[in-house]
Design a protein around this motif. Structure first.
Motif, PDB file in Angstrom:
ATOM      1  N   ARG A   2       0.838  -1.210   0.000  1.00  0.00           N
ATOM      2  CA  ARG A   2       0.000   0.000   0.000  1.00  0.00           C
ATOM      3  C   ARG A   2       0.867   1.252   0.000  1.00  0.00           C
ATOM      4  O   ARG A   2       0.610   2.201  -0.763  1.00  0.00           O
ATOM      5  CB  ARG A   2      -0.896  -0.013   1.243  1.00  0.00           C
ATOM      6  N   ASN A   3       1.903   1.256   0.822  1.00  0.00           N
ATOM      7  CA  ASN A   3       2.740   2.450   0.949  1.00  0.00           C
ATOM      8  C   ASN A   3       3.534   2.753  -0.304  1.00  0.00           C
ATOM      9  O   ASN A   3       3.916   3.897  -0.539  1.00  0.00           O
ATOM     10  CB  ASN A   3       3.710   2.297   2.129  1.00  0.00           C
ATOM     11  N   GLY A   8       2.385   2.159  -3.325  1.00  0.00           N
ATOM     12  CA  GLY A   8       1.461   2.443  -4.416  1.00  0.00           C
ATOM     13  C   GLY A   8       0.868   1.245  -5.106  1.00  0.00           C
ATOM     14  O   GLY A   8       0.095   1.410  -6.074  1.00  0.00           O
ATOM     15  N   GLU A   9       1.167   0.033  -4.663  1.00  0.00           N
ATOM     16  CA  GLU A   9       0.616  -1.166  -5.301  1.00  0.00           C
ATOM     17  C   GLU A   9      -0.686  -1.561  -4.593  1.00  0.00           C
ATOM     18  O   GLU A   9      -0.780  -2.583  -3.919  1.00  0.00           O
ATOM     19  CB  GLU A   9       1.639  -2.300  -5.260  1.00  0.00           C
ATOM     20  N   ARG A  10      -1.694  -0.717  -4.754  1.00  0.00           N
ATOM     21  CA  ARG A  10      -2.912  -0.853  -3.969  1.00  0.00           C
ATOM     22  C   ARG A  10      -3.705  -2.116  -4.305  1.00  0.00           C
ATOM     23  O   ARG A  10      -4.231  -2.785  -3.395  1.00  0.00           O
ATOM     24  CB  ARG A  10      -3.794   0.375  -4.180  1.00  0.00           C
ATOM     25  N   GLU A  11      -3.837  -2.440  -5.583  1.00  0.00           N
ATOM     26  CA  GLU A  11      -4.639  -3.611  -5.953  1.00  0.00           C
ATOM     27  C   GLU A  11      -4.007  -4.894  -5.405  1.00  0.00           C
ATOM     28  O   GLU A  11      -4.712  -5.770  -4.893  1.00  0.00           O
ATOM     29  CB  GLU A  11      -4.773  -3.683  -7.481  1.00  0.00           C
ATOM     30  N   ALA A  28      -2.004  -5.060  -2.831  1.00  0.00           N
ATOM     31  CA  ALA A  28      -2.150  -5.000  -1.379  1.00  0.00           C
ATOM     32  C   ALA A  28      -3.559  -5.418  -0.965  1.00  0.00           C
ATOM     33  O   ALA A  28      -3.741  -6.164   0.006  1.00  0.00           O
ATOM     34  CB  ALA A  28      -1.841  -3.585  -0.888  1.00  0.00           C
ATOM     35  N   HIS A  29      -4.564  -4.928  -1.701  1.00  0.00           N
ATOM     36  CA  HIS A  29      -5.958  -5.247  -1.378  1.00  0.00           C
ATOM     37  C   HIS A  29      -6.206  -6.749  -1.478  1.00  0.00           C
ATOM     38  O   HIS A  29      -6.812  -7.364  -0.570  1.00  0.00           O
ATOM     39  CB  HIS A  29      -6.878  -4.485  -2.334  1.00  0.00           C
ATOM     40  N   LEU A  76      -7.976  -0.651   2.938  1.00  0.00           N
ATOM     41  CA  LEU A  76      -7.685  -0.951   1.535  1.00  0.00           C
ATOM     42  C   LEU A  76      -8.952  -0.962   0.687  1.00  0.00           C
ATOM     43  O   LEU A  76      -8.937  -0.594  -0.493  1.00  0.00           O
ATOM     44  CB  LEU A  76      -6.957  -2.286   1.430  1.00  0.00           C
ATOM     45  N   LEU A  83      -9.432   2.560  -0.246  1.00  0.00           N
ATOM     46  CA  LEU A  83      -8.459   3.021  -1.236  1.00  0.00           C
ATOM     47  C   LEU A  83      -8.744   2.470  -2.622  1.00  0.00           C
ATOM     48  O   LEU A  83      -8.399   3.092  -3.634  1.00  0.00           O
ATOM     49  CB  LEU A  83      -7.039   2.624  -0.805  1.00  0.00           C
ATOM     50  N   THR A  84      -9.380   1.319  -2.678  1.00  0.00           N
ATOM     51  CA  THR A  84      -9.669   0.720  -3.986  1.00  0.00           C
ATOM     52  C   THR A  84     -11.092   1.013  -4.446  1.00  0.00           C
ATOM     53  O   THR A  84     -11.597   0.377  -5.378  1.00  0.00           O
ATOM     54  CB  THR A  84      -9.439  -0.808  -3.928  1.00  0.00           C
TER      55      THR A  84
END
Length: 1001
Positions: free
Chosen positions: A869-870, A872-875, A877-878, A909, A912-913
């Motif tokens: 997440r930190n 920028g790889e949010r998907e 991470a989710h 998350l 964020l998504t």
């Protein structure tokens, strides 16, 4: 024609200064350095010229070459000056008469010896400096050179000069006696000195590396005597084992005048700090002898303004801030010179032949020349024996050893048998101990009536014992310079040093009847030395001394109950002291050997299983331990009944295995049953009952039932303090567990207070690098971190991880706890890339070591998702967090604190998504689950309430969000305080997160 006062122009001052060239043997370098320093302080220009006398160059020519030197030539007279070559006194007399006598004023001389010298030395008129103080020696030096001097001269820069060679450094300890037969090695000694003197502060470390028998220790000893006057502190330490290295380095503390307690861990820390600071002495030399395992001690090598000299067969020291110097065998000239000094009856040609046959190996030259000098055997006859003239059944010990060495040893053993046969008996006894320092005093402690007649006569007769010792010393088979013994012990031969090469060849060359008899003696000696209290940390040094010898005494293949109990006690010691890997290997070998020796169901098998499983569990092999413990539990229940104490012990261990396998409910049920059974059998105050109570608390903690765990640990702690003592390892364990419970309950200030004291006690009792101490330090660092003291916690996390990896290895369950915390800390306060690398390695290790549904794996993935997440790889991470939440819920249920924490992160998350509705539903349920599990004001519950307020705000339900947020903030302030980082973050509307922390089982 005298050149004594030939003026030489000084480029610096433009004035004439007298010049003196000092010619000295390398052995007397300390004298030359002192003289040169005193001369330079009085305005004399000094040229140093080490005297070398190659045998191919005639003495007259060498002396004429010396006359080419500037100014007057000052010869430092000692027996060493005239032995180089070596040449006879007659040769020297002739050369001195030919070269010096015609112009004696060209030379001056001072003498630092009372040994016999060539008669013609009188032409040099040496001034005698022996048995004098520094002031009188200096006066005589200047008087012999006809130079004026100021005894108070300090030179231009006021620097501190070399110490007067006849005086010792202020602190001196453990250094072996100087070898008066030391030969050559001048370039190597100069290289060592140059590297150390030119090193930056903190980098003065040189490792002497070479094969066995090449003379590394002798070289280090000579360096100490030759350059020791340049130091205020010279301390020699046996570094073959970590425990002995720590103990003998710690003994330097009182010598430095450091105010410490008696515990050697405390002394060790004080010594390392004093050396690092250079107070009270900045000029120190530490010699680490026999440091063949750098990974065991490199972290304890002191830094600071002083120097460290290491001897080792291991070249890996080059990877640990050390300059590696390869030590070769002797050059042929050195071999010849050494042999002629060791065996004066041999000619130069014979010495050359012997050196070639023995491949210039110093140890072998020393031993062989020594007995050849006393023998009627010619060198030619001896070489014929080496080439095959003796019995053809000489055993080849190792490809590392020259064939000549093995054959030479067969010859030497025959010589020893003919003269003092008891010396061979003693030597063979020694080979059933580990090579290196051998505590033969253990043999002398055995009652004579328990020994075979042959051995009893040797051990019980002091005259015969000393005769055997002296025979072995005479031929350099053993030495008495024991760093583990007092001077009195060394004098009586109570501790010997046996070289590894000698150990192997003698052990191989032994008749079977004597092998059987001698190994039994050593086994009994080791068993008699067993203190029989492995839980007493004060006795650990004794066990540390015994353990290395178990392998060589083959203690696993004897029916002796006393020896078997020694093995069990050593396994217990290895578990408590943190020697998990070595202990596991010993336990595995013991189980295989004893099953064959005793049978599958012998009572000692169950004792062994208990200790072995403890070590397996500590190493993280829960499945292997569970198999053994379940078999023991089932068999003992069937054969002896449920209330049998050995059955209860096995069942108690099985509970630990179940906890390691994350079968927490089963473990709790078993822990409760075992506790009741112990209470019925032994009462509340028996140590076994308290162990079961302690294990019940562990099960409760892993299930997230922190209040119950706290209450249980409080009762255990109080009972153990009364039954045992405050500093007993088990008492300290429970005190630590109590502090851990407090922290998990969010009572950070109380936890920090208890844990700070507990860490200090652990260091004193267990030592700084014991795994239990490291885990206590980790809890203290976590307390500091949770209290908001990040500056103090950060360096501790890094240090604990580094030490854990070194002591326990990277895949140890304890190391993984440390790696997890370090990754989480540097994710927020350090290098995110390093945090990611470390986190990925933790996940990978758990994937290998744990089942797919293990909560530790789910927790490690939850931590990894925060890093993703930190960056920028949010998907990604989710997806990882949702998987972790699913796995954690399936393993532990929705109300477990670990599931609550994972859900807290997962809701963030989802926001964020782009799924705020789902996030709010999850965060609302999480608040309910957290409140049920931990209570309304637990820090994790407060974080879920703040997160829920944020999710309500994202859905534009501002009124409800404000209400939830204000209530949570009020509880934050009353629980943690207004200035706590969590309170400040919540007030700033920074969304909280949760870090997974694995707990040891």
């Amino acid at each position: 024609m005298s050149g004594a006062r030939t003026p030489v122009r000084s480029a610096e001052r433009g004035t004439a200064r007298p010049t003196v060239t000092i010619s000295f043997a390398g052995f007397n370098r300390a004298w030359a350095a002192w003289m040169g320093d005193r001369l330079e302080r009085n305005g004399v220009r000094v040229v140093y010229l080490r005297w070398d006398a190659p045998p191919e160059v005639s003495l007259p020519r060498l002396l004429r070459d010396l006359m080419l030197s500037e100014g007057r030539v000052l010869i430092l007279v000692s027996e060493w000056y005239f032995q180089l070559g070596p040449r006879s006194h007659e040769e020297w007399n002739a050369a001195l008469r030919e070269v010096v006598a015609p112009d004696p004023t060209r030379f001056a001389a001072v003498s630092v010896t009372n040994a016999p010298l060539p008669q013609a030395v009188s032409v040099l008129s040496p001034a005698n400096l022996t048995n004098l103080g520094a002031d009188e020696a200096e006066r005589r030096l200047f008087d012999r050179l006809d130079l004026p001097y100021d005894p108070h001269a300090n030179g231009v820069d006021g620097r501190r000069g070399p110490r007067f060679p006849a005086s010792m450094p202020e602190v001196w300890g453990g250094v072996p006696r100087r070898n008066t037969r030391f030969t050559g090695r001048e370039p190597i000694l100069s290289d060592i000195h140059h590297v150390l003197q030119s090193a930056e502060p903190g980098a003065g470390v040189v490792s002497l590396h070479g094969m066995s028998g090449v003379g590394k220790t002798q070289l280090a000893t000579e360096y100490v005597y030759r350059f020791g006057s340049e130091y205020d502190v010279v301390w020699w330490v046996n570094a073959e084992k970590r425990v002995t290295y720590r103990r003998f380095l710690a003994e330097l503390a009182p010598k430095l005048g450091l105010q410490t307690g008696q515990e050697y861990g405390e002394r060790l820390r004080a010594v390392r700090d004093a050396l690092r600071r250079g107070e009270p002495f900045s000029r120190w030399l530490l010699v680490l002898d026999g440091a063949d395992e750098p990974e065991q001690i490199w972290d304890l090598v002191p830094t600071g303004p002083g120097h460290v000299l290491i001897t080792s067969r291991n070249p890996e020291w080059s990877e640990h801030n050390s300059r590696l110097l390869e030590i070769p065998v002797y050059s042929r000239d050195e071999s010849v010179a050494f042999v002629r000094r060791r065996a004066p009856r041999l000619t130069e040609t014979e010495a050359d032949q012997l050196a070639e046959a023995l491949e210039d190996l110093p140890l072998l030259l020393d031993q062989t020349a020594g007995w050849l000098n006393d023998s009627d055997l010619s060198v030619r006859e001896y070489i014929a024996l080496l080439e095959g003239g003796i019995d053809s059944d000489v055993v080849k010990v190792s490809a590392d050893f020259p064939v000549a060495f093995q054959t030479a040893w067969s010859i030497l053993l025959n010589k020893l048998r003919e003269t003092v046969p008891e010396s061979v008996d003693l030597l063979r006894l020694c080979t059933f101990f580990a090579p290196g320092f051998i505590p033969v005093r253990l043999l002398r402690d055995l009652p004579g009536d328990e020994l075979p007649e042959q051995v009893a006569g040797l051990v019980n007769d002091p005259l015969l014992w000393n005769k055997a010792i002296n025979q072995l010393r005479q031929y350099s088979v053993v030495r008495l310079e024991s760093h583990e013994a007092s001077l009195d012990e060394a004098a009586t031969g109570d501790s010997l040093y046996l070289h590894r090469m000698v150990h192997q060849i003698v052990h191989k060359d032994m008749p079977e009847p004597e092998r059987t008899e001698f190994i039994d003696v050593v086994r009994r000696a080791l068993a008699a030395a067993d203190p029989r209290r492995p839980t007493d940390t004060r006795l650990w040094p004794t066990y540390a001394e015994i353990v290395p010898h178990l392998k060589y005494a083959d203690v696993l293949h004897t029916p002796s109950a006393e020896v078997q109990q020694l093995v069990l006690n050593c396994l217990r010691y290895m578990f408590l002291s943190g020697e998990y890997r070595a202990g596991t290997k010993l336990g595995q070998r013991a189980l295989e050997a004893w099953r064959e020796l005793l049978g599958e169901t012998h009572p000692r098998i169950w004792d062994l299983t208990y200790h072995y499983c403890n070590l397996l569990r500590a190493n993280g092999d829960y499945a292997g331990s569970e198999r053994l413990n379940r078999h023991a539990t089932d068999y003992l229940r069937e054969e002896r009944g449920t209330q049998d104490l050995e059955h209860l012990r096995a069942a108690n261990g099985l509970g630990g295995d179940l906890r390691g396998l994350a079968r927490y409910e089963e473990a709790l049920e078993l822990s409760q049953w075992v506790l009741v059974a112990y209470r019925d059998q032994l009462g509340d105050q028996d140590s076994r009952t308290l162990n079961a109570l302690n294990n019940l608390a562990v099960s409760l903690r892993l299930l997230g039932r922190y209040e119950e765990a706290l209450d249980t640990d409080r009762r255990t702690w109080e009972a153990r303090r009364n039954l045992l003592r405050a500093r007993h390892p088990w008492t300290l364990t429970t005190e630590f567990a109590y502090a851990l419970d407090l922290r998990l309950l969010g009572r950070y200030t109380e936890a920090e207070s208890v844990q700070a004291r507990n860490v200090d006690e652990h260091r004193i009792v267990m030592g700084a690098d014991n795994p239990q101490t490291l885990y206590a330090e980790h809890n203290y660092a976590m307390c500091l971190y949770r209290s908001g003291n990040r500056d103090a916690a950060g360096p501790m996390f890094a240090s604990i991880l580094e030490r854990g990896e070194r002591v326990l290895g990277e895949v140890s369950p304890t190391t993984l706890v440390f790696a997890t915390s370090q990754s989480c800390f540097i994710r927020e306060h350090g290098d995110i890339d390093l945090a990611r690398e470390l986190s990925e390695s933790v996940v990978a290790r758990y994937e290998v070591a744990r089942a797919d549904n293990h909560p530790f794996l789910a927790g490690a993935r939850a931590n990894q998702a925060l890093i993703l997440r930190n960056v920028g790889e949010r998907e990604h991470a989710h997806a990882l967090l949702e998987q972790a939440l699913t796995d954690m819920t399936a393993a532990l249920g929705p109300t477990h604190p670990w599931t609550v924490g994972t859900a807290l992160n997962a809701a963030a998350l989802r926001n964020l998504t782009g799924d705020p509705e789902s996030a709010e539903l999850l965060s609302r349920a999480t608040v309910v689950n957290a409140t049920e599990s931990l209570g309304r004001t637990h820090p994790l519950t407060l974080s879920t309430r703040i997160a829920h307020a944020a999710d309500l705000r994202n859905l534009r339900d501002r009124r409800q969000a404000e209400k939830v947020e204000q209530e949570a903030l009020s509880d934050f302030e009353s629980t943690l305080g207004r200035q706590h980082p969590h309170t400040i973050s919540a007030r700033s509307r920074i969304r909280p997160y949760w870090d997974f922390e694995p707990l040891l089982t």
